[in-house]
Design a protein around this motif. Structure first.
Motif, short mmCIF file in Angstrom:
data_model
loop_
_atom_site.label_atom_id
_atom_site.label_comp_id
_atom_site.label_asym_id
_atom_site.label_seq_id
_atom_site.Cartn_x
_atom_site.Cartn_y
_atom_site.Cartn_z
N MET A 205 -57.03 -25.78 -1.65
CA MET A 205 -55.94 -25.35 -0.77
C MET A 205 -56.48 -24.78 0.53
SD MET A 205 -52.95 -26.05 -2.00
CE MET A 205 -51.92 -24.93 -1.02
N LYS A 206 -57.57 -24.04 0.46
CA LYS A 206 -58.16 -23.49 1.67
C LYS A 206 -58.71 -24.61 2.56
CE LYS A 206 -59.29 -18.89 -0.12
NZ LYS A 206 -60.36 -17.91 -0.43
N GLN A 207 -59.32 -25.61 1.96
CA GLN A 207 -59.81 -26.75 2.73
C GLN A 207 -58.64 -27.51 3.36
OE1 GLN A 207 -62.16 -28.98 -0.06
NE2 GLN A 207 -63.93 -27.62 0.11
N LEU A 208 -57.55 -27.60 2.64
CA LEU A 208 -56.35 -28.25 3.16
C LEU A 208 -55.86 -27.57 4.43
CD1 LEU A 208 -54.11 -30.45 2.32
CD2 LEU A 208 -52.83 -28.47 1.52
N VAL A 209 -55.81 -26.23 4.40
CA VAL A 209 -55.34 -25.47 5.56
C VAL A 209 -56.26 -25.66 6.76
CG1 VAL A 209 -54.98 -23.12 6.43
CG2 VAL A 209 -54.05 -23.79 4.21
N GLU A 210 -57.55 -25.80 6.50
CA GLU A 210 -58.50 -26.02 7.59
C GLU A 210 -58.26 -27.34 8.31
OE1 GLU A 210 -62.35 -25.66 5.91
OE2 GLU A 210 -62.24 -23.48 5.62
N GLU A 211 -57.57 -28.27 7.67
CA GLU A 211 -57.28 -29.56 8.28
C GLU A 211 -56.09 -29.49 9.25
OE1 GLU A 211 -56.59 -32.26 5.12
OE2 GLU A 211 -58.56 -31.96 4.17
N LEU A 212 -55.33 -28.40 9.20
CA LEU A 212 -54.16 -28.28 10.07
C LEU A 212 -54.58 -28.13 11.53
CD1 LEU A 212 -52.01 -25.86 7.91
CD2 LEU A 212 -51.28 -28.13 8.66
N PRO A 213 -53.89 -28.77 12.46
CA PRO A 213 -54.17 -28.55 13.88
C PRO A 213 -53.72 -27.16 14.30
CG PRO A 213 -52.24 -29.95 13.60
CD PRO A 213 -52.84 -29.78 12.24
N SER A 214 -54.36 -26.60 15.31
CA SER A 214 -53.98 -25.27 15.79
C SER A 214 -52.91 -25.32 16.88
CB SER A 214 -55.21 -24.54 16.34
OG SER A 214 -55.78 -25.26 17.41
N ILE A 215 -52.70 -26.51 17.44
CA ILE A 215 -51.71 -26.67 18.51
C ILE A 215 -50.73 -27.77 18.12
CG2 ILE A 215 -51.33 -27.31 20.93
CD1 ILE A 215 -52.63 -24.63 20.69
N TYR A 216 -49.42 -27.44 18.20
CA TYR A 216 -48.35 -28.41 18.00
C TYR A 216 -47.59 -28.50 19.32
CZ TYR A 216 -49.13 -28.33 12.95
OH TYR A 216 -49.67 -28.44 11.69
N GLY A 217 -47.93 -29.49 20.14
CA GLY A 217 -47.32 -29.56 21.46
C GLY A 217 -47.75 -28.36 22.28
N ALA A 218 -46.78 -27.60 22.75
CA ALA A 218 -47.07 -26.39 23.54
C ALA A 218 -47.17 -25.15 22.66
CB ALA A 218 -45.98 -26.19 24.58
N HIS A 219 -47.09 -25.32 21.35
CA HIS A 219 -47.01 -24.17 20.45
C HIS A 219 -48.28 -24.03 19.62
CE1 HIS A 219 -42.74 -23.80 21.37
NE2 HIS A 219 -42.65 -25.10 21.19
N GLN A 220 -48.88 -22.85 19.70
CA GLN A 220 -50.05 -22.56 18.89
C GLN A 220 -49.63 -22.07 17.51
OE1 GLN A 220 -52.56 -19.45 20.39
NE2 GLN A 220 -54.18 -19.79 18.89
N VAL A 221 -50.42 -22.40 16.50
CA VAL A 221 -50.16 -21.93 15.14
C VAL A 221 -51.42 -21.25 14.62
CG1 VAL A 221 -49.71 -22.62 12.76
CG2 VAL A 221 -48.47 -23.73 14.61
N VAL A 222 -51.25 -20.06 14.08
CA VAL A 222 -52.35 -19.38 13.40
C VAL A 222 -51.96 -19.25 11.93
CG1 VAL A 222 -53.17 -18.14 15.43
CG2 VAL A 222 -51.42 -17.10 13.99
N ILE A 223 -52.95 -19.39 11.05
CA ILE A 223 -52.65 -19.39 9.62
C ILE A 223 -53.84 -18.86 8.83
CG2 ILE A 223 -53.41 -21.79 9.37
CD1 ILE A 223 -51.19 -22.09 7.23
N GLY A 224 -53.54 -18.19 7.74
CA GLY A 224 -54.57 -17.70 6.84
C GLY A 224 -54.13 -17.84 5.40
#
Length: 271
Positions: A205-224
């Motif tokens: 699951m942690k490796q899965l989250v690392e695959e997520l992009p940090s930018i969606y269009g003009a919107h940044q996403v942070v996740i832990g």
């Protein structure tokens, strides 16, 4: 008030019984990739001052259900007592419940308390993804709600294994400060609790989250992602709009279905 229970017969999960009072009800149930899909409908404009919705779900042994809502949960202004939702999930042995409601929208001067209690049997699996919006942003209502309180309590048998409490009061808290929410405005949480969870699952699951992009269009996403003290995993995410978090929650949820349950993705969520 809404009460419903599920049973497993001849390899199929069905709705055993239900009871509801206006304005909430089960709009429909339907087969969904080997499980039972359930859509909750609110026939009102949303939660008004003094409203208290009580929902109780009982998942029988080996049942598999997916529960979602028809639209955003809209919380209207409340000058005194506020509004609330109290929800309880009882999962018998080997039952699976995937609770994926639409986001919560807090209007200006809204007061809202959300309280969820989960009781897990042996081999049971409970997942939930929720998203909180800061107000109707196009109406310039950003963080103009009065108070938001959220509580989640999870039991395995009679043992308390997780307790989370959150209280947001925008007027008195410096949410935009560095180290707090900074520039973020919308938050989301994905929870997974089961005694089936292994260190290998958590690492995947942690490796899965690392695959997520940090930018969606003009919107940044942070996740832990964090492992809980026992039998659980929680992912917390933040962004500047709801739709990137909807995409993130869908990705993590379907990843958990694949990693833990060996199930195919479900595309119904947020569609």
């Amino acid at each position: 008030m809404l009460r419903a229970s599920f049973r497993y017969t001849d390899g199929v999960t069905t709705l055993a019984d239900k009871y509801h009072t206006s304005p909430i009800k089960i709009a429909k149930t339907f087969p969904l990739k080997g499980q039972l899909g359930v859509i909750i409908m609110d026939a009102s404009p949303g939660l008004l001052e003094g409203d208290c919705y009580e929902l109780e779900w009982k998942a029988g042994s080996s049942t598999h259900s997916f529960i979602t809502t028809q639209s955003y949960m809209k919380v209207h202004p409340s000058l005194t007592v506020g509004s609330s939702i109290n929800q309880t999930f009882h999962l018998a042995d080997h039952a699976i419940v995937e609770h994926m409601p639409e986001p919560v929208m807090l209007y200006k001067e809204a007061r809202f308390h959300n309280d969820t209690n989960v009781y897990l049997g042996q081999g049971a699996v409970w997942m939930q993804a929720d998203i909180l919006c800061p107000g109707r942003t196009l109406r310039k209502e950003m963080f103009q709600y009065t108070e938001f309180r959220n509580a989640l309590t999870v039991y395995y048998g009679h043992e308390l294994i997780y307790a989370q409490r959150q209280r947001i009061v925008p007027e008195s808290q410096k949410l935009a400060s560095p180290g707090s929410w900074d520039e973020m405005t919308h938050i989301a949480t994905f929870c997974l609790f089961t005694d089936r969870l292994t260190p290998s699952h958590i690492q995947s699951m942690k490796q899965l989250v690392e695959e997520l992009p940090s930018i969606y269009g003009a919107h940044q996403v942070v996740i832990g992602v964090s492992e809980t003290q026992r039998y659980g995993l929680v992912a917390a995410a933040a962004s500047t709009a709801a739709w990137p978090l909807q995409e993130v929650m869908r990705f993590i949820w379907n990843g958990a279905r694949s990693i833990l349950l060996h199930k195919e993705p479900v595309m119904l969520l947020y569609s």
